[in-house]
Design a protein around this motif. Structure first.
Motif, short mmCIF file in Angstrom:
data_model
loop_
_atom_site.label_atom_id
_atom_site.label_comp_id
_atom_site.label_asym_id
_atom_site.label_seq_id
_atom_site.Cartn_x
_atom_site.Cartn_y
_atom_site.Cartn_z
N ALA A 12 0.83 -1.21 0.00
CA ALA A 12 0.00 0.00 0.00
C ALA A 12 0.86 1.25 0.00
N ALA A 13 1.89 1.28 0.83
CA ALA A 13 2.76 2.45 0.90
C ALA A 13 3.50 2.67 -0.42
N THR A 14 4.00 1.59 -1.01
CA THR A 14 4.70 1.70 -2.29
C THR A 14 3.76 2.18 -3.39
N GLY A 15 2.55 1.63 -3.41
CA GLY A 15 1.58 2.04 -4.42
C GLY A 15 1.17 3.49 -4.29
N LEU A 16 0.95 3.94 -3.06
CA LEU A 16 0.59 5.34 -2.84
C LEU A 16 1.72 6.27 -3.23
N LEU A 17 2.94 5.88 -2.94
CA LEU A 17 4.09 6.67 -3.36
C LEU A 17 4.15 6.76 -4.88
N ALA A 18 3.92 5.64 -5.56
CA ALA A 18 3.93 5.62 -7.02
C ALA A 18 2.80 6.48 -7.59
N LEU A 19 1.60 6.38 -6.99
CA LEU A 19 0.47 7.19 -7.47
C LEU A 19 0.75 8.68 -7.29
N SER A 20 1.32 9.05 -6.16
CA SER A 20 1.61 10.47 -5.93
C SER A 20 2.69 10.96 -6.89
N PHE A 21 3.69 10.13 -7.18
CA PHE A 21 4.73 10.52 -8.13
C PHE A 21 4.16 10.70 -9.53
N VAL A 22 3.32 9.76 -9.96
CA VAL A 22 2.71 9.86 -11.28
C VAL A 22 1.83 11.12 -11.36
N GLY A 23 1.06 11.38 -10.32
CA GLY A 23 0.24 12.59 -10.30
C GLY A 23 1.08 13.85 -10.32
N TRP A 24 2.22 13.82 -9.63
CA TRP A 24 3.09 14.98 -9.57
C TRP A 24 3.70 15.30 -10.94
N ILE A 25 4.15 14.27 -11.67
CA ILE A 25 4.79 14.54 -12.96
C ILE A 25 3.76 14.76 -14.06
N HIS A 26 2.52 14.28 -13.85
CA HIS A 26 1.50 14.38 -14.89
C HIS A 26 0.79 15.73 -14.90
N ASN A 27 0.57 16.32 -13.74
CA ASN A 27 -0.20 17.55 -13.63
C ASN A 27 0.69 18.76 -13.43
N SER A 28 0.19 19.89 -13.89
CA SER A 28 0.87 21.13 -13.58
C SER A 28 0.53 21.51 -12.14
N PRO A 29 1.24 22.45 -11.54
CA PRO A 29 0.95 22.83 -10.16
C PRO A 29 -0.50 23.30 -10.01
N ALA A 30 -1.08 23.04 -8.85
CA ALA A 30 -2.47 23.41 -8.61
C ALA A 30 -2.68 24.90 -8.75
N ALA A 31 -1.69 25.71 -8.38
CA ALA A 31 -1.82 27.16 -8.48
C ALA A 31 -1.93 27.60 -9.94
N ALA A 32 -1.32 26.86 -10.86
CA ALA A 32 -1.38 27.21 -12.27
C ALA A 32 -2.65 26.71 -12.94
N GLN A 33 -3.32 25.74 -12.35
CA GLN A 33 -4.51 25.17 -12.97
C GLN A 33 -5.72 26.08 -12.84
#
Length: 92
Positions: A12-33
């Protein structure tokens, strides 16, 4: 040797880390959205775990993931929050 519980927590911890990394590189910063059309919620994601499930709230959607393999067990769209009340005019 790892127990089943330790293996589930590690997965679970590894998967959540992977999901957060994918979300981080996929999306622009929330302030820019900005709020934009179809985006009623701002910010990142929130994560909680209980029993055999991990719960993730991201972008107005609640995901229920199985802790053993992080597959999606359920997915629900959350209602839009009520707009804040307009400020009352202050008379001098």
């Amino acid at each position: 040797m790892l127990t089943k519980r330790e293996m589930a927590i590690g997965t679970a911890a590894t998967g959540l880390l992977a999901l957060s990394f994918v979300g981080w590189i996929h999306n622009s910063p929330a302030a820019a959205q900005g709020p934009g059309p179809g985006r009623g919620f701002m910010g990142g994601a929130s994560v909680a775990a209980s029993g055999d499930y991990v719960y993730v709230v991201r972008g107005g959607t609640l995901y229920q993931l199985k802790a053993m393999d992080l597959s999606i067990a359920s997915q629900k769209d959350l209602p839009m929050p009520a707009p804040p009340p307009a400020p009352a005019d202050k008379a001098p």
